[in-house]
Design a protein around this motif. Structure first.
Motif, PDB file in Angstrom:
ATOM      1  N   GLY A  29       0.697 110.013  70.886  1.00 20.04           N
ATOM      2  CA  GLY A  29       0.254 108.629  70.999  1.00 20.04           C
ATOM      3  C   GLY A  29      -1.115 108.377  70.407  1.00 20.04           C
ATOM      4  N   TRP A  30      -1.526 109.222  69.477  1.00 21.85           N
ATOM      5  CA  TRP A  30      -2.832 109.052  68.848  1.00 21.85           C
ATOM      6  C   TRP A  30      -2.831 107.828  67.952  1.00 21.85           C
ATOM      7  CZ3 TRP A  30      -4.883 114.286  66.579  1.00 21.85           C
ATOM      8  CH2 TRP A  30      -5.140 115.166  67.627  1.00 21.85           C
ATOM      9  N   PRO A  31      -3.917 107.080  67.935  1.00 21.23           N
ATOM     10  CA  PRO A  31      -4.043 106.018  66.933  1.00 21.23           C
ATOM     11  C   PRO A  31      -4.300 106.665  65.557  1.00 21.23           C
ATOM     12  CG  PRO A  31      -5.995 106.103  68.308  1.00 21.23           C
ATOM     13  CD  PRO A  31      -5.025 107.086  68.883  1.00 21.23           C
ATOM     14  N   PRO A  32      -3.957 105.985  64.490  1.00 23.55           N
ATOM     15  CA  PRO A  32      -4.145 106.562  63.149  1.00 23.55           C
ATOM     16  C   PRO A  32      -5.591 106.974  62.856  1.00 23.55           C
ATOM     17  CG  PRO A  32      -2.755 104.625  63.016  1.00 23.55           C
ATOM     18  CD  PRO A  32      -3.264 104.697  64.423  1.00 23.55           C
ATOM     19  N   ALA A  33      -6.558 106.245  63.385  1.00 28.68           N
ATOM     20  CA  ALA A  33      -7.962 106.579  63.115  1.00 28.68           C
ATOM     21  C   ALA A  33      -8.317 107.951  63.668  1.00 28.68           C
ATOM     22  CB  ALA A  33      -8.871 105.515  63.712  1.00 28.68           C
ATOM     23  N   ARG A  34      -7.737 108.331  64.789  1.00 23.55           N
ATOM     24  CA  ARG A  34      -8.036 109.644  65.369  1.00 23.55           C
ATOM     25  C   ARG A  34      -7.483 110.756  64.488  1.00 23.55           C
ATOM     26  NH1 ARG A  34      -6.843 111.626  71.557  1.00 23.55           N
ATOM     27  NH2 ARG A  34      -7.848 113.645  71.323  1.00 23.55           N
ATOM     28  N   LEU A  35      -6.315 110.555  63.932  1.00 20.95           N
ATOM     29  CA  LEU A  35      -5.747 111.550  63.024  1.00 20.95           C
ATOM     30  C   LEU A  35      -6.590 111.664  61.759  1.00 20.95           C
ATOM     31  CD1 LEU A  35      -3.443 113.519  62.472  1.00 20.95           C
ATOM     32  CD2 LEU A  35      -2.171 111.629  61.487  1.00 20.95           C
ATOM     33  N   TRP A  36      -7.067 110.533  61.236  1.00 20.11           N
ATOM     34  CA  TRP A  36      -7.944 110.562  60.061  1.00 20.11           C
ATOM     35  C   TRP A  36      -9.217 111.346  60.359  1.00 20.11           C
ATOM     36  CZ3 TRP A  36      -6.997 109.749  55.206  1.00 20.11           C
ATOM     37  CH2 TRP A  36      -5.958 108.927  54.837  1.00 20.11           C
ATOM     38  N   ARG A  37      -9.818 111.105  61.547  1.00 21.21           N
ATOM     39  CA  ARG A  37     -11.043 111.828  61.911  1.00 21.21           C
ATOM     40  C   ARG A  37     -10.782 113.323  62.028  1.00 21.21           C
ATOM     41  NH1 ARG A  37     -11.981 107.267  65.135  1.00 21.21           N
ATOM     42  NH2 ARG A  37     -11.085 108.315  66.953  1.00 21.21           N
ATOM     43  N   ALA A  38      -9.661 113.696  62.616  1.00 22.99           N
ATOM     44  CA  ALA A  38      -9.324 115.116  62.735  1.00 22.99           C
ATOM     45  C   ALA A  38      -9.145 115.746  61.353  1.00 22.99           C
ATOM     46  CB  ALA A  38      -8.058 115.286  63.571  1.00 22.99           C
ATOM     47  N   ALA A  39      -8.513 115.030  60.453  1.00 26.50           N
ATOM     48  CA  ALA A  39      -8.331 115.555  59.097  1.00 26.50           C
ATOM     49  C   ALA A  39      -9.668 115.672  58.373  1.00 26.50           C
ATOM     50  CB  ALA A  39      -7.382 114.653  58.317  1.00 26.50           C
ATOM     51  N   LEU A  40     -10.554 114.707  58.560  1.00 25.57           N
ATOM     52  CA  LEU A  40     -11.867 114.775  57.916  1.00 25.57           C
ATOM     53  C   LEU A  40     -12.702 115.926  58.468  1.00 25.57           C
ATOM     54  CD1 LEU A  40     -12.830 111.005  57.563  1.00 25.57           C
ATOM     55  CD2 LEU A  40     -12.219 112.615  55.761  1.00 25.57           C
ATOM     56  N   TRP A  41     -12.573 116.215  59.756  1.00 27.09           N
ATOM     57  CA  TRP A  41     -13.301 117.342  60.322  1.00 27.09           C
ATOM     58  C   TRP A  41     -12.772 118.670  59.796  1.00 27.09           C
ATOM     59  CZ3 TRP A  41     -17.812 117.836  62.595  1.00 27.09           C
ATOM     60  CH2 TRP A  41     -18.388 116.726  63.171  1.00 27.09           C
ATOM     61  N   ALA A  42     -11.542 118.724  59.343  1.00 23.67           N
ATOM     62  CA  ALA A  42     -10.966 119.956  58.804  1.00 23.67           C
ATOM     63  C   ALA A  42     -11.342 120.184  57.340  1.00 23.67           C
ATOM     64  CB  ALA A  42      -9.452 119.934  58.948  1.00 23.67           C
ATOM     65  N   LEU A  43     -11.832 119.164  56.656  1.00 27.70           N
ATOM     66  CA  LEU A  43     -12.155 119.309  55.230  1.00 27.70           C
ATOM     67  C   LEU A  43     -13.247 120.335  54.931  1.00 27.70           C
ATOM     68  CD1 LEU A  43     -11.849 115.731  53.716  1.00 27.70           C
ATOM     69  CD2 LEU A  43     -10.433 117.721  53.289  1.00 27.70           C
ATOM     70  N   PRO A  44     -14.319 120.443  55.727  1.00 25.03           N
ATOM     71  CA  PRO A  44     -15.315 121.470  55.407  1.00 25.03           C
ATOM     72  C   PRO A  44     -14.738 122.882  55.411  1.00 25.03           C
ATOM     73  CG  PRO A  44     -16.260 119.882  56.907  1.00 25.03           C
ATOM     74  CD  PRO A  44     -14.798 119.571  56.798  1.00 25.03           C
ATOM     75  N   MET A  45     -13.849 123.185  56.334  1.00 24.96           N
ATOM     76  CA  MET A  45     -13.246 124.514  56.348  1.00 24.96           C
ATOM     77  C   MET A  45     -12.352 124.725  55.136  1.00 24.96           C
ATOM     78  SD  MET A  45     -13.501 127.173  57.946  1.00 24.96           S
ATOM     79  CE  MET A  45     -12.881 128.656  57.218  1.00 24.96           C
ATOM     80  N   THR A  46     -11.696 123.671  54.689  1.00 24.49           N
ATOM     81  CA  THR A  46     -10.891 123.773  53.473  1.00 24.49           C
ATOM     82  C   THR A  46     -11.781 124.074  52.278  1.00 24.49           C
ATOM     83  OG1 THR A  46      -9.351 122.176  54.396  1.00 24.49           O
ATOM     84  CG2 THR A  46      -9.223 122.553  52.039  1.00 24.49           C
ATOM     85  N   ALA A  47     -12.947 123.436  52.221  1.00 26.89           N
ATOM     86  CA  ALA A  47     -13.894 123.695  51.129  1.00 26.89           C
ATOM     87  C   ALA A  47     -14.400 125.128  51.186  1.00 26.89           C
ATOM     88  CB  ALA A  47     -15.047 122.703  51.201  1.00 26.89           C
ATOM     89  N   VAL A  48     -14.679 125.643  52.388  1.00 29.72           N
ATOM     90  CA  VAL A  48     -15.129 127.034  52.533  1.00 29.72           C
ATOM     91  C   VAL A  48     -14.030 127.990  52.074  1.00 29.72           C
ATOM     92  CG1 VAL A  48     -15.744 128.793  54.234  1.00 29.72           C
ATOM     93  CG2 VAL A  48     -16.803 126.538  54.341  1.00 29.72           C
ATOM     94  N   TYR A  49     -12.800 127.703  52.451  1.00 30.05           N
ATOM     95  CA  TYR A  49     -11.674 128.539  52.024  1.00 30.05           C
ATOM     96  C   TYR A  49     -11.562 128.559  50.503  1.00 30.05           C
ATOM     97  CZ  TYR A  49      -6.863 129.545  50.717  1.00 30.05           C
ATOM     98  OH  TYR A  49      -5.753 130.014  50.074  1.00 30.05           O
ATOM     99  N   LEU A  50     -11.620 127.370  49.892  1.00 34.51           N
ATOM    100  CA  LEU A  50     -11.489 127.300  48.428  1.00 34.51           C
ATOM    101  C   LEU A  50     -12.648 127.987  47.725  1.00 34.51           C
ATOM    102  CD1 LEU A  50     -10.100 123.698  47.941  1.00 34.51           C
ATOM    103  CD2 LEU A  50      -8.898 125.861  47.613  1.00 34.51           C
ATOM    104  N   ALA A  51     -13.854 127.843  48.260  1.00 36.49           N
ATOM    105  CA  ALA A  51     -15.012 128.504  47.654  1.00 36.49           C
ATOM    106  C   ALA A  51     -14.875 130.023  47.767  1.00 36.49           C
ATOM    107  CB  ALA A  51     -16.296 128.034  48.324  1.00 36.49           C
ATOM    108  N   GLY A  52     -14.420 130.505  48.907  1.00 41.55           N
ATOM    109  CA  GLY A  52     -14.225 131.950  49.074  1.00 41.55           C
ATOM    110  C   GLY A  52     -13.154 132.487  48.154  1.00 41.55           C
ATOM    111  N   ARG A  53     -12.073 131.762  48.032  1.00 46.94           N
ATOM    112  CA  ARG A  53     -11.018 132.206  47.122  1.00 46.94           C
ATOM    113  C   ARG A  53     -11.465 132.153  45.667  1.00 46.94           C
ATOM    114  NH1 ARG A  53      -7.293 135.408  48.600  1.00 46.94           N
ATOM    115  NH2 ARG A  53      -5.888 134.624  47.041  1.00 46.94           N
ATOM    116  N   ALA A  54     -12.297 131.168  45.335  1.00 49.90           N
ATOM    117  CA  ALA A  54     -12.798 131.073  43.957  1.00 49.90           C
ATOM    118  C   ALA A  54     -13.691 132.257  43.639  1.00 49.90           C
ATOM    119  CB  ALA A  54     -13.560 129.768  43.767  1.00 49.90           C
TER     120      ALA A  54
END
Length: 95
Positions: free
Chosen positions: A54-79
């Motif tokens: 029952g999450w509102p869409p804004a909460r899902l967007w915030r959760a996805a945005l909070w996950a982006l830094p870890m995605t950047a760290v993963y990509l930088a490490g793999r690079a």
């Protein structure tokens, strides 16, 4: 009467062009989703889980945005770990 038939042919042509454009757009979207199947699957599971909770869409967007830094760290490490662009492009498949 001649103008009427010309108008009908014009409207039929417009309809055919619109339908063709919509079909091409739909096919393009399906191809992109198929190519990005792992990310599409993760996103679909995330949206389904948020919808079930029952999450509102804004909460899902915030959760996805909070996950982006870890995605950047993963990509930088793999690079740094992979030597070439091809190895970097294949890294998510092998992980």
């Amino acid at each position: 009467m001649n103008i009427f038939w010309a108008y009908l042919r014009f409207r039929a042509l417009l309809w055919a062009l619109r339908v063709t454009g919509r079909l091409l757009l739909g096919a393009t979207v399906l191809v992109v989703l198929a190519v990005a199947a792992p990310a599409t699957l993760v996103a679909a599971v995330g949206v389904a889980g948020a919808w079930l909770r029952g999450w509102p869409p804004a909460r899902l967007w915030r959760a996805a945005l909070w996950a982006l830094p870890m995605t950047a760290v993963y990509l930088a490490g793999r690079a740094m770990q992979s030597g070439t662009w091809r190895a970097l492009a294949r890294a998510p498949v092998h992980d």
